[in-house]
Design a protein around this motif. Structure first.
Motif, PDB file in Angstrom:
ATOM      1  N   THR A 217       1.020  -1.103   0.057  1.00  0.00           N
ATOM      2  CA  THR A 217       0.026  -0.043  -0.034  1.00  0.00           C
ATOM      3  C   THR A 217       0.826   1.336   0.110  1.00  0.00           C
ATOM      4  OG1 THR A 217      -1.846  -1.102   1.078  1.00  0.00           O
ATOM      5  CG2 THR A 217      -1.740   1.215   1.219  1.00  0.00           C
ATOM      6  N   LEU A 218       1.876   1.408   0.957  1.00  0.00           N
ATOM      7  CA  LEU A 218       2.686   2.221   0.860  1.00  0.00           C
ATOM      8  C   LEU A 218       3.471   2.530  -0.361  1.00  0.00           C
ATOM      9  CD1 LEU A 218       4.572   1.879   4.333  1.00  0.00           C
ATOM     10  CD2 LEU A 218       2.579   3.094   3.905  1.00  0.00           C
ATOM     11  N   ASN A 219       3.898   1.591  -1.006  1.00  0.00           N
ATOM     12  CA  ASN A 219       4.836   2.011  -2.338  1.00  0.00           C
ATOM     13  C   ASN A 219       3.943   2.108  -3.409  1.00  0.00           C
ATOM     14  OD1 ASN A 219       6.941   0.778  -1.230  1.00  0.00           O
ATOM     15  ND2 ASN A 219       6.708  -1.309  -1.922  1.00  0.00           N
ATOM     16  N   ASN A 220       2.372   1.794  -3.423  1.00  0.00           N
ATOM     17  CA  ASN A 220       1.495   2.274  -4.279  1.00  0.00           C
ATOM     18  C   ASN A 220       1.096   3.582  -4.578  1.00  0.00           C
ATOM     19  OD1 ASN A 220       1.121  -0.397  -5.584  1.00  0.00           O
ATOM     20  ND2 ASN A 220      -0.432  -0.989  -4.297  1.00  0.00           N
ATOM     21  N   VAL A 221       0.967   4.157  -2.982  1.00  0.00           N
ATOM     22  CA  VAL A 221       0.506   5.506  -2.881  1.00  0.00           C
ATOM     23  C   VAL A 221       1.817   6.616  -3.318  1.00  0.00           C
ATOM     24  CG1 VAL A 221       0.243   7.087  -1.378  1.00  0.00           C
ATOM     25  CG2 VAL A 221      -0.994   5.059  -0.975  1.00  0.00           C
ATOM     26  N   ILE A 222       3.225   6.133  -2.928  1.00  0.00           N
ATOM     27  CA  ILE A 222       4.280   7.035  -3.321  1.00  0.00           C
ATOM     28  C   ILE A 222       4.377   6.885  -4.679  1.00  0.00           C
ATOM     29  CG2 ILE A 222       6.491   7.172  -3.047  1.00  0.00           C
ATOM     30  CD1 ILE A 222       4.983   7.989  -0.520  1.00  0.00           C
ATOM     31  N   HIS A 223       4.321   5.656  -5.282  1.00  0.00           N
ATOM     32  CA  HIS A 223       4.616   5.761  -6.735  1.00  0.00           C
ATOM     33  C   HIS A 223       3.497   6.443  -7.448  1.00  0.00           C
ATOM     34  CE1 HIS A 223       7.983   3.075  -7.111  1.00  0.00           C
ATOM     35  NE2 HIS A 223       6.858   1.857  -6.549  1.00  0.00           N
ATOM     36  N   ARG A 224       2.339   6.886  -7.065  1.00  0.00           N
ATOM     37  CA  ARG A 224       1.043   7.472  -7.735  1.00  0.00           C
ATOM     38  C   ARG A 224       1.230   8.913  -7.158  1.00  0.00           C
ATOM     39  NH1 ARG A 224      -3.158   4.250  -4.736  1.00  0.00           N
ATOM     40  NH2 ARG A 224      -3.766   5.568  -2.885  1.00  0.00           N
ATOM     41  N   GLY A 225       2.284   9.368  -6.675  1.00  0.00           N
ATOM     42  CA  GLY A 225       2.408  10.689  -6.425  1.00  0.00           C
ATOM     43  C   GLY A 225       1.849  11.350  -5.256  1.00  0.00           C
ATOM     44  N   GLY A 226       1.425  10.212  -4.202  1.00  0.00           N
ATOM     45  CA  GLY A 226       0.664  10.803  -2.882  1.00  0.00           C
ATOM     46  C   GLY A 226       1.532  10.621  -1.696  1.00  0.00           C
ATOM     47  N   SER A 227       0.763  11.071  -0.582  1.00  0.00           N
ATOM     48  CA  SER A 227       1.314  10.778   0.828  1.00  0.00           C
ATOM     49  C   SER A 227       0.588   9.808   1.784  1.00  0.00           C
ATOM     50  CB  SER A 227       1.677  11.990   1.587  1.00  0.00           C
ATOM     51  OG  SER A 227       2.702  13.098   0.912  1.00  0.00           O
ATOM     52  N   VAL A 228       1.224   9.200   2.598  1.00  0.00           N
ATOM     53  CA  VAL A 228       0.471   8.247   3.287  1.00  0.00           C
ATOM     54  C   VAL A 228       0.652   8.990   4.838  1.00  0.00           C
ATOM     55  CG1 VAL A 228       0.419   5.818   4.146  1.00  0.00           C
ATOM     56  CG2 VAL A 228       1.249   6.389   1.982  1.00  0.00           C
ATOM     57  N   LEU A 229      -0.526   8.842   5.425  1.00  0.00           N
ATOM     58  CA  LEU A 229      -0.421   9.279   7.015  1.00  0.00           C
ATOM     59  C   LEU A 229      -0.751   7.868   7.751  1.00  0.00           C
ATOM     60  CD1 LEU A 229      -0.624  10.705   9.711  1.00  0.00           C
ATOM     61  CD2 LEU A 229      -3.278  11.081   8.960  1.00  0.00           C
ATOM     62  N   ILE A 230       0.136   7.439   8.785  1.00  0.00           N
ATOM     63  CA  ILE A 230      -0.008   6.194   9.643  1.00  0.00           C
ATOM     64  C   ILE A 230      -0.187   6.846  11.096  1.00  0.00           C
ATOM     65  CG2 ILE A 230       0.818   4.044  10.322  1.00  0.00           C
ATOM     66  CD1 ILE A 230       2.860   3.883   8.000  1.00  0.00           C
ATOM     67  N   PRO A 231      -1.375   7.203  11.669  1.00  0.00           N
ATOM     68  CA  PRO A 231      -1.758   7.509  12.851  1.00  0.00           C
ATOM     69  C   PRO A 231      -1.426   6.128  13.640  1.00  0.00           C
ATOM     70  CG  PRO A 231      -3.621   7.663  11.451  1.00  0.00           C
ATOM     71  CD  PRO A 231      -2.790   7.002  10.733  1.00  0.00           C
ATOM     72  N   VAL A 232      -0.310   6.647  14.869  1.00  0.00           N
ATOM     73  CA  VAL A 232       0.082   5.732  15.788  1.00  0.00           C
ATOM     74  C   VAL A 232       0.092   6.169  17.294  1.00  0.00           C
ATOM     75  CG1 VAL A 232       1.780   4.782  13.897  1.00  0.00           C
ATOM     76  CG2 VAL A 232       2.493   6.977  15.219  1.00  0.00           C
ATOM     77  N   PHE A 233      -0.140   5.110  18.098  1.00  0.00           N
ATOM     78  CA  PHE A 233      -0.249   5.286  19.518  1.00  0.00           C
ATOM     79  C   PHE A 233       1.190   5.727  19.816  1.00  0.00           C
ATOM     80  CE2 PHE A 233      -3.848   2.623  18.844  1.00  0.00           C
ATOM     81  CZ  PHE A 233      -4.798   3.150  19.320  1.00  0.00           C
ATOM     82  N   ALA A 234       1.489   6.590  20.697  1.00  0.00           N
ATOM     83  CA  ALA A 234       2.772   7.120  21.278  1.00  0.00           C
ATOM     84  C   ALA A 234       3.658   6.105  21.852  1.00  0.00           C
ATOM     85  CB  ALA A 234       2.635   8.159  22.126  1.00  0.00           C
ATOM     86  N   LEU A 235       3.157   5.112  22.677  1.00  0.00           N
ATOM     87  CA  LEU A 235       3.905   4.125  23.629  1.00  0.00           C
ATOM     88  C   LEU A 235       3.851   2.895  22.782  1.00  0.00           C
ATOM     89  CD1 LEU A 235       5.541   3.479  25.831  1.00  0.00           C
ATOM     90  CD2 LEU A 235       3.731   3.101  27.413  1.00  0.00           C
ATOM     91  N   GLY A 236       5.223   2.597  22.264  1.00  0.00           N
ATOM     92  CA  GLY A 236       5.407   1.003  21.636  1.00  0.00           C
ATOM     93  C   GLY A 236       4.925   1.019  20.298  1.00  0.00           C
ATOM     94  N   ARG A 237       3.650   1.711  19.703  1.00  0.00           N
ATOM     95  CA  ARG A 237       3.242   1.470  18.526  1.00  0.00           C
ATOM     96  C   ARG A 237       4.035   2.354  17.464  1.00  0.00           C
ATOM     97  NH1 ARG A 237      -0.916  -1.208  16.259  1.00  0.00           N
ATOM     98  NH2 ARG A 237       0.077  -2.865  17.815  1.00  0.00           N
ATOM     99  N   THR A 238       4.404   3.576  17.891  1.00  0.00           N
ATOM    100  CA  THR A 238       5.160   4.416  17.095  1.00  0.00           C
ATOM    101  C   THR A 238       6.507   3.713  16.704  1.00  0.00           C
ATOM    102  OG1 THR A 238       4.226   6.496  17.904  1.00  0.00           O
ATOM    103  CG2 THR A 238       6.510   6.636  17.208  1.00  0.00           C
ATOM    104  N   GLN A 239       7.197   2.964  17.849  1.00  0.00           N
ATOM    105  CA  GLN A 239       8.411   2.773  17.590  1.00  0.00           C
ATOM    106  C   GLN A 239       8.498   1.371  16.862  1.00  0.00           C
ATOM    107  OE1 GLN A 239       6.934   3.317  20.829  1.00  0.00           O
ATOM    108  NE2 GLN A 239       7.752   5.310  21.009  1.00  0.00           N
ATOM    109  N   GLU A 240       7.426   0.693  16.831  1.00  0.00           N
ATOM    110  CA  GLU A 240       7.251  -0.495  16.168  1.00  0.00           C
ATOM    111  C   GLU A 240       7.024  -0.352  14.769  1.00  0.00           C
ATOM    112  OE1 GLU A 240       4.366  -4.652  16.205  1.00  0.00           O
ATOM    113  OE2 GLU A 240       3.439  -2.392  17.051  1.00  0.00           O
ATOM    114  N   ILE A 241       6.233   0.709  14.403  1.00  0.00           N
ATOM    115  CA  ILE A 241       6.053   0.970  12.935  1.00  0.00           C
ATOM    116  C   ILE A 241       7.312   1.592  12.186  1.00  0.00           C
ATOM    117  CG2 ILE A 241       4.712   2.668  11.344  1.00  0.00           C
ATOM    118  CD1 ILE A 241       3.389   0.189  12.431  1.00  0.00           C
ATOM    119  N   LEU A 242       8.045   2.592  12.974  1.00  0.00           N
ATOM    120  CA  LEU A 242       9.223   2.840  12.597  1.00  0.00           C
ATOM    121  C   LEU A 242      10.427   1.906  12.331  1.00  0.00           C
ATOM    122  CD1 LEU A 242       9.702   6.261  14.727  1.00  0.00           C
ATOM    123  CD2 LEU A 242       9.221   5.995  12.263  1.00  0.00           C
ATOM    124  N   THR A 243      10.405   0.881  13.167  1.00  0.00           N
ATOM    125  CA  THR A 243      11.376  -0.292  13.051  1.00  0.00           C
ATOM    126  C   THR A 243      10.845  -1.119  11.656  1.00  0.00           C
ATOM    127  OG1 THR A 243      11.813  -0.416  15.351  1.00  0.00           O
ATOM    128  CG2 THR A 243      12.148  -2.494  14.369  1.00  0.00           C
TER     129      THR A 243
END
Length: 227
Positions: free
Chosen positions: A1-27
């Motif tokens: 999904t991320l690749n498709n959006v970037i290839h079509r010239g868009g941006s992706v928002l990933i809303p994340v919980f601050a404790l744990g989920r932010t760090q997990e998604i970045l990893t």
């Protein structure tokens, strides 16, 4: 999904919980970037989750109980979000935005950025956890493409044109893992809390089958119990 959006010239928002989920998604993003699965594009971060990254890094170094290293931020070349996110206006740079809060609650970076992305077909908002139905994130997930969505505290509304998806990345152990944990503790008493009646009944019956010497208490609200 991320690749498709970037290839079509868009941006992706990933809303994340601050404790744990932010760090997990970045990893996860960093691992995907290093393995070549994620397209090369700017990654932005913002919110309380980045402040907590330092604490989790220290916990990981001291205890080994957390799998997070702050070097992930450097490897991703994580960029700060623009200081001012104007309602209805897309950010100046296209990319992946990992922002608090996970339920897109009002007056948070994810809520502000969503107002700029939602009205454009080339963008996407990707939820990665539970959203309470009464939060903006929950309301957006319950809405349909083409409907008008109101960002109440921003006094702004727009049609839902962006791709909206939800990925089930639960932060909870499943019931079998919780049962195993309880039995390994060899308790005299188990008190059941925080669960639907059917789930509590399953735990009570499963504990009784595993060890009928364990007393199982399913408390009633406002009634005192003796352990």
């Amino acid at each position: 999904t991320l690749n498709n959006v970037i290839h079509r010239g868009g941006s992706v928002l990933i809303p994340v919980f601050a404790l744990g989920r932010t760090q997990e998604i970045l990893t996860i993003l960093n691992d995907a970037r290093r393995s070549g699965e994620l397209v090369d594009c700017p990654v932005f971060g913002g919110g309380l989750g980045l402040d907590l990254a330092d604490y989790l890094d220290k916990i990981a170094r001291k205890t080994g109980l957390v799998k997070f290293n702050r070097s992930v931020l450097k490897q991703l070349h994580l960029r700060p979000i623009p200081r001012r996110l104007k309602p209805g206006r897309e950010p100046g740079e296209k990319g992946i935005y990992v922002l608090s809060s996970g339920m897109m609650v009002q007056n948070t970076p994810s809520y502000a950025l969503a107002s700029g992305l939602l009205g454009h077909h080339h963008n996407a908002i990707c939820f990665v956890g539970y959203c309470d139905p009464e939060t903006p994130g929950g309301e957006l997930l319950a809405s349909k493409a083409g409907e008008t969505f109101l960002f109440e505290t921003l006094d702004f509304q727009c049609p839902i044109r962006a791709e909206v998806e939800q990925f089930n990345l639960s932060g909870h152990a499943d019931r079998e893992e919780l049962l195993e944990f309880a039995l390994q503790a060899e308790p005299r008493v188990v008190v059941l809390t925080h669960g639907d009646p059917e789930a509590r009944q399953w735990f009570a019956e499963s504990i009784a089958r595993a060890d009928d010497a364990i007393q199982v208490i399913d408390p009633v609200p406002l009634r005192e119990i003796q352990v």
